[in-house]
Design a protein around this motif. Sequence first.
Motif, short mmCIF file in Angstrom:
data_model
loop_
_atom_site.label_atom_id
_atom_site.label_comp_id
_atom_site.label_asym_id
_atom_site.label_seq_id
_atom_site.Cartn_x
_atom_site.Cartn_y
_atom_site.Cartn_z
N LEU A 1 0.93 -1.00 0.16
CA LEU A 1 0.13 -0.02 -0.02
C LEU A 1 1.11 1.26 0.24
N THR A 2 1.68 1.23 0.73
CA THR A 2 3.02 2.29 0.63
C THR A 2 3.55 2.66 -0.57
N GLY A 3 3.72 1.50 -1.41
CA GLY A 3 3.97 1.24 -2.91
C GLY A 3 3.33 1.93 -3.56
N VAL A 4 2.18 1.74 -3.51
CA VAL A 4 0.76 2.41 -4.57
C VAL A 4 0.68 3.72 -3.50
N GLY A 5 1.40 4.36 -3.00
CA GLY A 5 0.64 5.53 -2.69
C GLY A 5 -0.26 5.80 -2.12
N VAL B 1 -4.50 4.19 6.75
CA VAL B 1 -4.84 2.84 7.40
C VAL B 1 -4.17 2.12 7.59
N LEU B 2 -5.01 1.59 9.17
CA LEU B 2 -4.40 0.75 10.07
C LEU B 2 -4.98 -0.37 9.92
N ASP B 3 -4.60 -1.04 10.89
CA ASP B 3 -5.33 -2.69 10.83
C ASP B 3 -5.76 -3.13 10.02
N LEU B 4 -4.02 -4.19 9.18
CA LEU B 4 -4.62 -4.70 7.97
C LEU B 4 -4.81 -6.29 8.87
N GLU B 5 -4.94 -6.31 9.45
CA GLU B 5 -5.21 -8.55 9.51
C GLU B 5 -5.90 -8.82 8.39
N GLN B 6 -7.07 -8.39 7.68
CA GLN B 6 -8.16 -9.08 8.08
C GLN B 6 -8.12 -8.15 5.60
N ILE B 7 -7.12 -7.36 5.06
CA ILE B 7 -6.41 -7.32 3.84
C ILE B 7 -7.34 -8.93 3.86
N ALA B 8 -8.18 -8.90 2.56
CA ALA B 8 -8.62 -9.85 1.43
C ALA B 8 -8.97 -9.43 0.16
N VAL B 9 -9.38 -10.12 -0.50
CA VAL B 9 -9.64 -10.09 -1.95
C VAL B 9 -11.73 -10.11 -1.38
N GLY B 10 -12.50 -10.23 -2.20
CA GLY B 10 -13.32 -10.47 -1.67
C GLY B 10 -15.24 -9.19 -1.86
#
Length: 294
Positions: A64-68, A192-201
């Motif tokens: 996410l840092t890389g895509v800005g 953006v915080l709390d990246l634990e549940q990042i997914a595709v959906g």
Amino acid sequence: MNADALRPVVLAAAAHAGASGDNAHLIRLGHNAIYRLRKAVIARIARVDRLAVARKEIEVARWLTGVGLPVVRPIEDIDQPIVVRGHAVTFWHELPPHNYASRVELATVLRELHTLPAPGFDLPKLDPFEGLARLIDSASSTAGGEQDFLRSHLAQLQAQYTALPAGLPQCVVHGDAWPGNIARTHDGSLLVLDLEQIAVGPPEWDLLHTAISHATVGIVPEREYQDFCRKYGLDVTDWQGYPVLRDIRELRLALFAAQIAADDPRQQQQATHRLACLRGDLGPRPWSGWTAVP
């Protein structure tokens, strides 16, 4: 998780990372234990056997840092996660002074996140039922009759989820999108915080917290909810699949309270109240009396 039992974990992980944990201070105890160390470093201790999730958090933060898209930043000169007694420990830069985002700001971030192309690594598929059966079986704060109801309710929702009507195209979703997971710093930046549940959906999943806060528990006023919908470009409650996702999310919120109550008896009343709402004991929505648990 027990704070006293976790202190040796954070001390050992800090020592392994070449940092001092002598003044480690517990900030929050929830799904994860969050400690502040010296030199503006935050240690995040996951529950046992969550190593893959912790690795994903580090990878997602870098992506996410890389895509800005501004995001909480991991400490880069530490080889992490570090595993101590089965707990995956990660280290992050402490945030600058900040507040929760507004609902409109949350919608702004979600709209940007949902339009990002897929990263160059595999993300898991969103599983809205992850861990729920285990939580029901281990919820010491629920009586046997309540567990029978919860198991039946879970099975019904699992069947309904497989038959969801078509919605928006699937994309990268945050998974736990509420204003507390978007920090607004004093210069107006949104992180953006709390990246634990990042997914595709389904992106509709990320719109649920605000919709439920408005329609289920009545803490978001109509005007604020409509502003959120206009900013994002969709009112998820108009979608035919909304009642199913809503019920799944409500079940997750109730079981989270039960999980916290197992470690903190002060939360037992809130856990009992949420379960009573799900059973229909307190009538139709909106349900009052839902308060935050740590």
